[in-house]
Design an enzyme around this catalytic site. Structure first.
Site: not given
Ligand code: 13P
Length: 355
Positions: A28, A141, A183, A185, A225, A268-269, A296, A355
């Site tokens: 996405d 998401k 999510e 993060e 997530k 996440g890198g 994911s 992202y």
């Molecule tokens: P990454 O696995 O590259 O971190 O991306 C997952 C994602 O959907 C981030 O929003």
């Protein structure tokens, strides 16, 4: 339509997404971000090329054996493959549930510290989600981002605002029949150690579930997530895979209600190999709750694949995608043997990644 109209369907679709041995393919990326990916293999960021790339992914024979759902960008949800068949149909043929990124990106948080943001896109979301459902999407998401800094981020303000946004989003899309992937993060930017990550992540995830409670989110019809509990990318003490697995499971056990059917980590890198190894070790630990623990991934599923594809090599691209999908499927069952599938060790971390 009220949430109660969709209760059984939400539970069924969340369970299907979280079924053992499968994970989610995150494709996405916004048009700008996918442009960076394509630029890395010298392919122009045109609609035709985005369609060719994603069409290659969505016609990978056998992909549905390892992948339960794919998260799409809006353009792709309404797009057809070069052969004329809708992308959604291609996914359904493979047995993969189509999903959609519904947030409209990060904005600076008024009153927050420098790096702090809130995630936008709540206005009109119930209706937009209904339109996406109509188009075939069954899950959504929303990515909220927090960063750990030496000057005190994330502040309580940013934790509360991002948790609230995630819960409002979750409730809104459930009203239109989409399973929300929640999510929150925590970026890997920073030099903090793993204990600090764990402490902050616990505060964030607990706040998310308190906000879900207040908003009346149906937890059985959601997935979480999170990022893994890792030290900051600049931490002098490098991550020990077993420690990451133990700390991550501890964080989840302290915060995630057992009514949530699945936890699907973002990469996440992390490198492709690290993302698989950490997930595999997590699945070797006996757990208190029964949530399915899977993936994911965006970058950790697509990195080798993009390189192999090079703009036109369909077979090589699909082979690389299938290899990482199978590896992560095995990792989600705790039976991945490191290095048994071709992968890359290249760290995919980019400071301040969007992202
Ligand atoms: P990454 O696995 O590259 O971190 O991306 C997952 C994602 O959907 C981030 O929003």
């Amino acid at each position: 339509m009220a949430l109660s109209y969709y209760t059984e369907e939400l539970k069924k679709n969340a369970a299907a997404l979280a079924q053992p041995g499968k994970g989610i393919l995150a494709v996405d990326e916004s048009t700008k971000t996918v442009g960076k990916r394509l630029a890395s293999i010298n392919v122009e960021n045109s609609e035709e090329n985005r369609k060719a790339y994603r069409g290659m992914l969505f016609t990978t024979p056998g992909l549905g054996e390892f992948i339960s759902g794919a998260i799409l960008f809006e353009e792709t949800l309404f797009q057809s493959h070069t052969d004329g068949e809708p992308m959604v149909k291609k996914l359904e043929t493979l047995g993969i549930i189509p999903g959609i990124k519904v947030d409209k990106g990060l904005c600076p948080l008024p009153g927050g510290k420098n790096v702090e943001t809130f995630c936008s896109g709540l206005d009109g979301l119930v209706q937009r989600a209904a339109d996406y459902y109509e188009q075939g999407a069954r899950f959504a998401k929303w990515r909220a981002v927090l960063q750990i800094t030496e000057d005190g981020s994330p502040t309580n303000l940013s934790i509360k605002e991002n948790a609230w946004g995630l819960a409002r989003y979750a409730r809104s899309v459930q009203e239109s029949g989409l399973v929300p992937i929640i999510e929150p993060e925590i970026l890997m930017d920073g030099a903090h150690d793993i204990t600090k990550t764990a402490m902050i992540q616990e505060a964030v995830i607990k706040e998310v579930y308190m906000a879900c409670q207040l908003n009346g989110v149906l937890l059985e019809g959601t997935l979480l997530k999170p990022s893994m509990t890792v030290p900051g990318a600049g931490c002098p003490k490098k991550a020990d895979p077993q420690k990451v697995a133990e700390m991550t499971i501890q964080t989840m056990e302290r915060c995630v209600p057992s009514s949530v059917p699945g936890i699907v980590f973002l990469s996440g890198g992390l490198s492709e190999e690290a993302a698989s190894v950490y997930l595999n070790l997590m699945n070797k630990i006996e757990r208190k709750a029964k949530w399915n623990v899977s993936f994911s991934y965006g970058r950790a599923l697509q990195h080798s694949c993009l390189k192999a594809w090079q703009g036109s090599n369909t077979k090589a691209g699909q082979k690389a995608l299938l290899a990482r999908s199978q590896a992560n499927s095995e990792a989600s069952k705790g039976c991945y043997i490191a290095g048994s599938q071709p992968s890359s060790d290249e760290a995919l971390f980019v400071a301040g990644y969007s992202y």
